[in-house]
Every structure is written in C-alpha cells, then in structure tokens.
Design a protein around this motif. Structure first.
Motif, mmCIF file in Angstrom:
data_model
loop_
_atom_site.group_PDB
_atom_site.id
_atom_site.type_symbol
_atom_site.label_atom_id
_atom_site.label_comp_id
_atom_site.label_asym_id
_atom_site.label_seq_id
_atom_site.Cartn_x
_atom_site.Cartn_y
_atom_site.Cartn_z
ATOM 1 N N GLN B 12 0.823 -1.214 0.000
ATOM 2 C CA GLN B 12 0.000 0.000 0.000
ATOM 3 C C GLN B 12 0.854 1.260 0.000
ATOM 4 O O GLN B 12 0.345 2.340 -0.223
ATOM 5 C CB GLN B 12 -0.918 -0.030 1.252
ATOM 6 C CG GLN B 12 -2.044 0.984 1.293
ATOM 7 C CD GLN B 12 -1.669 2.246 2.110
ATOM 8 O OE1 GLN B 12 -0.539 2.440 2.528
ATOM 9 N NE2 GLN B 12 -2.656 3.097 2.304
ATOM 10 N N PHE B 42 -3.355 1.785 -3.660
ATOM 11 C CA PHE B 42 -3.201 3.157 -3.150
ATOM 12 C C PHE B 42 -1.804 3.708 -3.473
ATOM 13 O O PHE B 42 -1.411 3.694 -4.621
ATOM 14 C CB PHE B 42 -3.520 3.192 -1.650
ATOM 15 C CG PHE B 42 -4.381 4.395 -1.315
ATOM 16 C CD1 PHE B 42 -5.770 4.312 -1.337
ATOM 17 C CD2 PHE B 42 -3.813 5.639 -0.999
ATOM 18 C CE1 PHE B 42 -6.568 5.431 -1.069
ATOM 19 C CE2 PHE B 42 -4.606 6.754 -0.726
ATOM 20 C CZ PHE B 42 -5.974 6.647 -0.749
ATOM 21 N N LEU B 127 -7.967 -11.139 -2.255
ATOM 22 C CA LEU B 127 -8.256 -11.834 -0.987
ATOM 23 C C LEU B 127 -8.457 -13.337 -1.207
ATOM 24 O O LEU B 127 -8.114 -14.141 -0.347
ATOM 25 C CB LEU B 127 -9.469 -11.222 -0.283
ATOM 26 C CG LEU B 127 -9.237 -9.882 0.407
ATOM 27 C CD1 LEU B 127 -10.498 -9.436 1.158
ATOM 28 C CD2 LEU B 127 -8.053 -9.942 1.394
ATOM 29 N N ASP C 17 -5.795 7.236 4.444
ATOM 30 C CA ASP C 17 -5.429 6.215 3.453
ATOM 31 C C ASP C 17 -5.329 4.825 4.075
ATOM 32 O O ASP C 17 -5.786 3.841 3.493
ATOM 33 C CB ASP C 17 -4.110 6.589 2.762
ATOM 34 C CG ASP C 17 -2.985 6.790 3.758
ATOM 35 O OD1 ASP C 17 -3.194 7.464 4.782
ATOM 36 O OD2 ASP C 17 -1.879 6.272 3.519
ATOM 37 N N LYS C 18 -4.775 4.749 5.284
ATOM 38 C CA LYS C 18 -4.637 3.449 5.943
ATOM 39 C C LYS C 18 -6.004 2.947 6.438
ATOM 40 O O LYS C 18 -6.315 1.767 6.311
ATOM 41 C CB LYS C 18 -3.675 3.551 7.138
ATOM 42 C CG LYS C 18 -2.218 3.845 6.755
ATOM 43 C CD LYS C 18 -1.504 2.648 6.207
ATOM 44 C CE LYS C 18 -0.036 2.927 5.955
ATOM 45 N NZ LYS C 18 0.782 3.019 7.184
ATOM 46 N N PHE C 20 -8.802 3.673 5.129
ATOM 47 C CA PHE C 20 -9.515 3.276 3.914
ATOM 48 C C PHE C 20 -9.119 1.844 3.529
ATOM 49 O O PHE C 20 -9.988 1.034 3.165
ATOM 50 C CB PHE C 20 -9.170 4.262 2.781
ATOM 51 C CG PHE C 20 -9.892 3.991 1.504
ATOM 52 C CD1 PHE C 20 -11.240 4.299 1.372
ATOM 53 C CD2 PHE C 20 -9.224 3.424 0.428
ATOM 54 C CE1 PHE C 20 -11.905 4.039 0.180
ATOM 55 C CE2 PHE C 20 -9.885 3.163 -0.761
ATOM 56 C CZ PHE C 20 -11.223 3.469 -0.887
ATOM 57 N N SER C 21 -7.832 1.517 3.633
ATOM 58 C CA SER C 21 -7.398 0.143 3.342
ATOM 59 C C SER C 21 -8.023 -0.855 4.312
ATOM 60 O O SER C 21 -8.543 -1.893 3.896
ATOM 61 C CB SER C 21 -5.870 0.033 3.418
ATOM 62 O OG SER C 21 -5.258 0.717 2.345
ATOM 63 N N THR C 24 -11.755 -1.154 3.498
ATOM 64 C CA THR C 24 -12.008 -1.795 2.206
ATOM 65 C C THR C 24 -11.776 -3.299 2.313
ATOM 66 O O THR C 24 -12.577 -4.109 1.830
ATOM 67 C CB THR C 24 -11.086 -1.211 1.111
ATOM 68 O OG1 THR C 24 -11.338 0.189 1.011
ATOM 69 C CG2 THR C 24 -11.341 -1.863 -0.236
ATOM 70 N N ILE C 25 -10.675 -3.675 2.970
ATOM 71 C CA ILE C 25 -10.403 -5.105 3.174
ATOM 72 C C ILE C 25 -11.541 -5.724 3.987
ATOM 73 O O ILE C 25 -12.058 -6.788 3.650
ATOM 74 C CB ILE C 25 -9.046 -5.320 3.890
ATOM 75 C CG1 ILE C 25 -7.894 -4.827 3.006
ATOM 76 C CG2 ILE C 25 -8.853 -6.787 4.267
ATOM 77 C CD1 ILE C 25 -6.545 -4.713 3.719
#
Lengths: 139, 139, 139
Positions: B12, B42, B127, C17-18, C20-21, C24-25
């Motif tokens: 990321q 990202f 995933l 940003d983190k 969001f990761s 999203t995951i």
C-alpha cells in the motif's frame, strides 16, 4: 489452545509508536506461550543498538504529540520500550533477529547491538521461521 | 519444506524503503520456491507505472537520509527497485497485481503499467489468493 | 472455499489512506463471508470516536494530495470511511475491537465511541482471535 502456536513479526519501522506495538504484541504473545520471532530490519534496526530503543521518537505527522503522549505513558506507569523488550524476552518465547543487510548498509557492527539479540541473519533465514507461523505481521 | 508454500503481500506504500522491503521479501521468497502474490494498491500503485519504482523516495521523517542511504546502497552494489522486481519475477514464483480501484481513482491506465504486472483486479480477487497463504503482510 | 475462513487486522494507523485500506479489506472480506476481526489501537483508536473516521486526513508526506484525492473519491462516488465501516458491519461478519490501553492513555471514554464497536479489550483478547486467523495484517 492445544498445539504450539507461533508468531513472526517484521519490525521495519523505527518510530516509537510502531516499536511500542511490536513489543506489546511480543510481550503479550510471550505471556500467552506463543513462540514469537521478530526480525528488525531497515529503520527498525537502529532500535537494537545499545540505547536505541529509548531514543525512538514519533513520526513527523504526530511529532507535536510526542511530549504529551510520553508524559501520559509515564503517568500510566507503562514500561519503557527497552523494559518491554526485556519483559518479552523473560517469557522465554521471544527471539530477536537483526537483519545483516541493514547492518552492512548502515555500518552497524554486532558489538553495538544489545545483548537481547539472538541472531544476526538475512531475510531468507527469517522467512523460514515465518512460513509456518500462525500470525505474520509487518510493522 | 514438504508441501507448497505461499505468501500474499498488500503493497500500500509508495516510499522507497517500504517498496524495498516488499521486493526483498518477494525476491527472497521466490528464491525459496514460495509462491508470492503482491497486490499494489493506493500509494503503492504508482510504483507499477513505467519508471515509477525508481522515482520512489524516502518518507518525510527520514527525507534527510535519502541521498546518504541511496549512496550506501549503490556502494554495496544493491540492485535498484526495478532490478529487484525483475529478479523476483525471474523466479517464476512471483505474481504482480495492480488494484483497479486505485487506477480509476488516480486516472492511471493499463498501458502506463510496466509489463511485469500480471493482473489488474480488485481487492476481492486478491483476498481469494490471500485466504490460503502461509504468510500475509500489509506493507 | 469449504471451511470457514477468518481475518484479523490490527488497525494502528489514524490516517485516511490506511483506514480506507482497513475498511475496504473488511467490507470486501465481509462480503466474501470471511469472519473479520479488527483491533483499533494507538493512532487507530481515535477513528472509533463519534465523527472520528471522517476527520482522518492524509499523512505528512502526501498532505498536498489530500484535497485532490478526496475530490476524486467523491467524484467516483466512493463511500466515506464511516459508510464503509457500516457496510462492513452489515455483512454480519465484521467485529470491531477498541484497545483499552490506548483509551486509558488518550483519556477516551467508552461513551465517546461509535455504536459499531463490539468490544473494548486488551491485546491478549485480540491475539486469541488472531491466532487461528487465515489472514493477519498490521495496518
């Protein structure tokens, strides 16, 4: 938990908050009888120099919070990073690896490292430990 | 090691130090016959643009160390990031995924990506690969 | 996929940003019927305060890109962080843990947290969940 459990952590960061996470996870895992292997590499490596852990500071984003948070941590009687490392090692479950490529790159010699380091090695040696770990983390 | 082993890495970050970690792990794992899947998302996505990997710099915290460290890495004859990626791919074990949501968000088109990218896809596809991996890392 | 699958994520970062990761995951994993456990700790904890997720910004390195990227995300009709969290929870597969040590350290009380938090606990409780997870990530 039945069978023996294992964690493998790559400690790539040198900031206090990330090292605090690494060592909290390690000391907690150690207390739970989880065999824990930590590979200190790149920015994480200087933390293994004598006095290195307690020199670690906050990242640029949150530098202005450093003094405030450090005071709160002292007030809450939280252990220092080096104390956390020693607690983790006392469990007998935690092994510390220093990345030899980073040492060469940064010009750090083995005699400069704290005695709690178990092994100086490369990424391949560590991946052999990580490959059958139940928990793998990059911090 | 007996049975076939597998690693899944979410890349990321776009800074040189983190990309160096991703690609060192990947090339080491590849050389150990570990099937390795890397999902660039990202800030990691621009690294897959032509010329992108070698434009990556250090994060703000340690920007002042960038020139010094890059010189040391050259002096130690360490491969560049793009060379590391190609070494990783040569093992035949490493697959590169580019996050399609990020590409849309950043306005990056498939033809701008380096030829080493295997698949453009979303998080769900990745995933599915990660769910049976032995090593999972977020970098 | 046959047997039940499980992911465990440590959300230590507080930047947009983190987060969001992480989310999203989590929402992707939830939609794939993967049981997903997220432990918000250190910089990640304030994101669980009411209004906290939508106050998260970009890290110092890329602060200058924040407005541009936020506009692109809105234009692409991407959900806000809090909407993503709610989508993740709606799957019924995602459990949110708030780190009690961080709460004490930052002086954050349980009534300040969003109702989507399932459990306030320490690292040991979370490691017990993580130890048999198929995917483990530190973000």
């Amino acid at each position: 938990m039945g069978e023996r459990k294992k964690a493998a952590i790559i400690a790539q960061s040198g900031t206090m908050d990330k090292l605090f996470s690494v060592l909290t996870i390690a000391s907690t895992a150690g207390a739970m009888d989880i065999e824990t292997h930590i590979f200190f590499t790149f920015w994480g490596l200087p933390a293994l120099k004598k006095g290195g852990l307690d020199q670690a500071g906050f990242p640029a984003d949150v530098k202005h919070l450093e003094d405030f948070m450090k005071q709160r941590m002292q007030k809450a009687k939280m252990p220092s990073l080096y104390e956390l490392l020693k607690m983790a090692k006392e469990s007998g479950e935690v092994k510390i690896y220093a990345c030899n490529t980073t040492m060469e790159l940064m010009g750090i010699k083995e005699e400069e490292l704290i005695p709690e380091v178990d092994t100086v090695c490369g990424a391949a040696t560590f991946l052999k430990e990580a490959i059958d770990a139940d928990i793998t983390l990059f911090v």
